[in-house]
Scaffold this active site. Structure first.
Site, PDB file in Angstrom:
ATOM      1  N   ASP A   1      -1.881  -6.203   5.841  1.00 39.55           N
ATOM      2  CA  ASP A   1      -1.741  -6.619   4.379  1.00 39.55           C
ATOM      3  C   ASP A   1      -1.326  -8.201   4.461  1.00 39.55           C
ATOM      4  O   ASP A   1      -0.205  -8.475   5.135  1.00 39.55           O
ATOM      5  CB  ASP A   1      -0.396  -5.756   4.002  1.00 39.55           C
ATOM      6  CG  ASP A   1      -0.642  -4.088   4.325  1.00 39.55           C
ATOM      7  OD1 ASP A   1      -1.264  -3.672   3.255  1.00 39.55           O
ATOM      8  OD2 ASP A   1      -0.371  -3.869   5.270  1.00 39.55           O
TER       9      ASP A   1
ATOM     10  N   ASN B   1       0.771  -1.089  -0.047  1.00 44.34           N
ATOM     11  CA  ASN B   1      -0.024  -0.030  -0.059  1.00 44.34           C
ATOM     12  C   ASN B   1       0.920   1.335   0.034  1.00 44.34           C
ATOM     13  O   ASN B   1       1.486   1.446   1.093  1.00 44.34           O
ATOM     14  CB  ASN B   1      -0.957   0.115   1.357  1.00 44.34           C
ATOM     15  CG  ASN B   1      -2.005   1.115   1.046  1.00 44.34           C
ATOM     16  OD1 ASN B   1      -1.464   2.348   0.702  1.00 44.34           O
ATOM     17  ND2 ASN B   1      -2.988   0.937   1.698  1.00 44.34           N
TER      18      ASN B   1
ATOM     19  N   GLU C   1      -4.011   1.753  -2.911  1.00 43.47           N
ATOM     20  CA  GLU C   1      -4.003   3.394  -2.596  1.00 43.47           C
ATOM     21  C   GLU C   1      -3.122   4.170  -3.491  1.00 43.47           C
ATOM     22  O   GLU C   1      -2.385   4.959  -2.866  1.00 43.47           O
ATOM     23  CB  GLU C   1      -3.734   3.588  -0.920  1.00 43.47           C
ATOM     24  CG  GLU C   1      -4.588   4.488  -0.439  1.00 43.47           C
ATOM     25  CD  GLU C   1      -4.591   4.723   1.057  1.00 43.47           C
ATOM     26  OE1 GLU C   1      -4.917   5.875   1.420  1.00 43.47           O
ATOM     27  OE2 GLU C   1      -4.023   3.651   1.515  1.00 43.47           O
TER      28      GLU C   1
ATOM     29  N   ASN D   1      -7.356  -4.401   5.254  1.00 42.76           N
ATOM     30  CA  ASN D   1      -7.950  -3.525   6.321  1.00 42.76           C
ATOM     31  C   ASN D   1      -8.703  -4.594   7.355  1.00 42.76           C
ATOM     32  O   ASN D   1      -9.638  -4.172   8.012  1.00 42.76           O
ATOM     33  CB  ASN D   1      -9.035  -2.448   5.812  1.00 42.76           C
ATOM     34  CG  ASN D   1      -8.239  -1.194   5.446  1.00 42.76           C
ATOM     35  OD1 ASN D   1      -7.533  -0.866   6.282  1.00 42.76           O
ATOM     36  ND2 ASN D   1      -8.586  -0.802   4.415  1.00 42.76           N
TER      37      ASN D   1
ATOM     38  N   ASP E   1       2.788   4.541   5.513  1.00 39.84           N
ATOM     39  CA  ASP E   1       2.517   3.915   6.532  1.00 39.84           C
ATOM     40  C   ASP E   1       2.606   2.460   6.540  1.00 39.84           C
ATOM     41  O   ASP E   1       2.531   1.904   7.868  1.00 39.84           O
ATOM     42  CB  ASP E   1       1.232   4.515   7.434  1.00 39.84           C
ATOM     43  CG  ASP E   1      -0.115   4.763   6.387  1.00 39.84           C
ATOM     44  OD1 ASP E   1       0.076   4.098   5.356  1.00 39.84           O
ATOM     45  OD2 ASP E   1      -0.746   5.240   6.937  1.00 39.84           O
ATOM     46  N   HIS E   2       2.418   2.031   5.393  1.00 37.82           N
ATOM     47  CA  HIS E   2       2.643   0.416   5.407  1.00 37.82           C
ATOM     48  C   HIS E   2       3.979   0.123   4.694  1.00 37.82           C
ATOM     49  O   HIS E   2       4.715   0.937   3.868  1.00 37.82           O
ATOM     50  CB  HIS E   2       1.604  -0.084   4.263  1.00 37.82           C
ATOM     51  CG  HIS E   2       0.493   0.060   4.416  1.00 37.82           C
ATOM     52  ND1 HIS E   2      -0.654  -0.837   4.712  1.00 37.82           N
ATOM     53  CD2 HIS E   2      -0.491   1.237   4.362  1.00 37.82           C
ATOM     54  CE1 HIS E   2      -1.797  -0.456   5.081  1.00 37.82           C
ATOM     55  NE2 HIS E   2      -2.023   1.005   4.923  1.00 37.82           N
TER      56      HIS E   2
ATOM     57  N   ASP F   1      -4.261  -5.027   0.789  1.00 37.85           N
ATOM     58  CA  ASP F   1      -4.549  -4.258   1.913  1.00 37.85           C
ATOM     59  C   ASP F   1      -5.914  -4.770   2.378  1.00 37.85           C
ATOM     60  O   ASP F   1      -6.763  -4.292   1.819  1.00 37.85           O
ATOM     61  CB  ASP F   1      -4.473  -2.904   2.017  1.00 37.85           C
ATOM     62  CG  ASP F   1      -4.790  -1.950   3.145  1.00 37.85           C
ATOM     63  OD1 ASP F   1      -5.161  -2.871   4.172  1.00 37.85           O
ATOM     64  OD2 ASP F   1      -4.557  -0.911   3.348  1.00 37.85           O
TER      65      ASP F   1
END
Length: 265
Positions: free
Chosen positions: A221, A10, A37, A152, A250-251, A150
């Site tokens: 993920d 991501n 993303e 989530n 942030d991943h 991802d």
């Protein structure tokens, strides 16, 4: 035939993170990459730049939000589905499927679902159910398949540093976890958890309260392998160094190493 390295990442905005992405591709040289993303319309996707770096690509973009892509090193992904089948009226770009180097690759960016309860969480669960239905059809195929992206979803409490401040978050809700479990019950193998059954492995550290510095992470993920591909799983890991780069997502990228297909006869 060498082994295959399949990764999911991501990027949290491909425009802003393109230098980070290119550094990672050059250093780690994954064969197949699922990106999520993108936050970029199709016309803004840097296909030419990636091609110069040695990667063919297919993409399903969306201005400002969402967006997924599949990259292949020294190859061109063959598009199968742009968008999740059965959700043709969905305006959010969250699923892409292609045949790449002998593997059917499903790249997904599952809805976040926050705040919950509410319409965003309802959409998350509806999308998840459609994914489960499509995953069942993929299970029935005789091809090696990976569903990477991802999700989530934090599958269990082992996949988060602490549940205390996350109890109301959509990523930890029983309904979200139940959907993920439904996928596994179809026969999919969660690569990281399969190889590291008791270890805390994180793929995401948000930008707040020094979570990266404190290793306060989440595992959201995932690379799920179908029973045809799963026996070829040799290794898996997280390229956490990418999260420590300047202007990082942030991943961090998550990857699996797949052994060559054995030929009989």
């Amino acid at each position: 035939m060498p082994s295959l390295k399949i990764a999911t990442f991501n990027v949290n905005g491909i425009g802003a993170r393109l230098p980070n992405l290119l550094r990672w591709l050059e250093k780690e040289r994954p064969d197949i990459v699922c990106l999520q993303e993108l936050k970029a319309a199709d016309k803004a996707f840097p296909a030419k730049t990636l091609e110069t770096a040695g990667y063919g690509s297919v993409h399903h973009g969306q201005a400002s939000w969402n967006g997924v892509a599949i990259l292949a090193r020294d190859a061109e992904p063959l598009l199968i589905h742009r968008g999740l089948p059965g959700a043709e009226d969905d305006t959010q770009s969250r699923y892409l499927e292609a045949a790449v180097l002998g593997v059917v690759v499903g790249c997904l960016y599952l809805p976040n679902g926050n705040p919950q309860p509410g319409p965003k969480f309802d959409y998350k669960l509806q999308w998840f159910e459609r994914l489960i239905q499509h995953a069942q059809r993929l299970q029935a195929s005789e091809h090696p398949v990976v569903l990477a992206g991802d999700y989530n979803v934090v599958p269990t409490d082992l996949d988060i540093y602490s549940t205390r401040s996350w109890l109301k978050d959509a990523l930890l809700q029983p309904e979200s976890r139940a959907c993920y479990q439904k996928l596994l019950e179809q026969g999919w193998i969660d690569s990281i958890r399969h190889l590291y059954p008791d270890e805390r492995v994180y793929t995401f550290w948000d930008y707040f309260r020094q979570h990266w510095q404190k290793n306060s992470g989440l595992r959201i993920d995932h690379l799920l392998l179908n029973p045809i591909l799963a026996p070829r799983l040799r290794n898996a890991g997280v390229d956490a160094w990418v999260r420590n780069e300047e202007h990082a997502s942030d991943h961090a990228p998550v990857w699996v190493e797949i052994a060559p297909e054995t030929r009989h006869g």
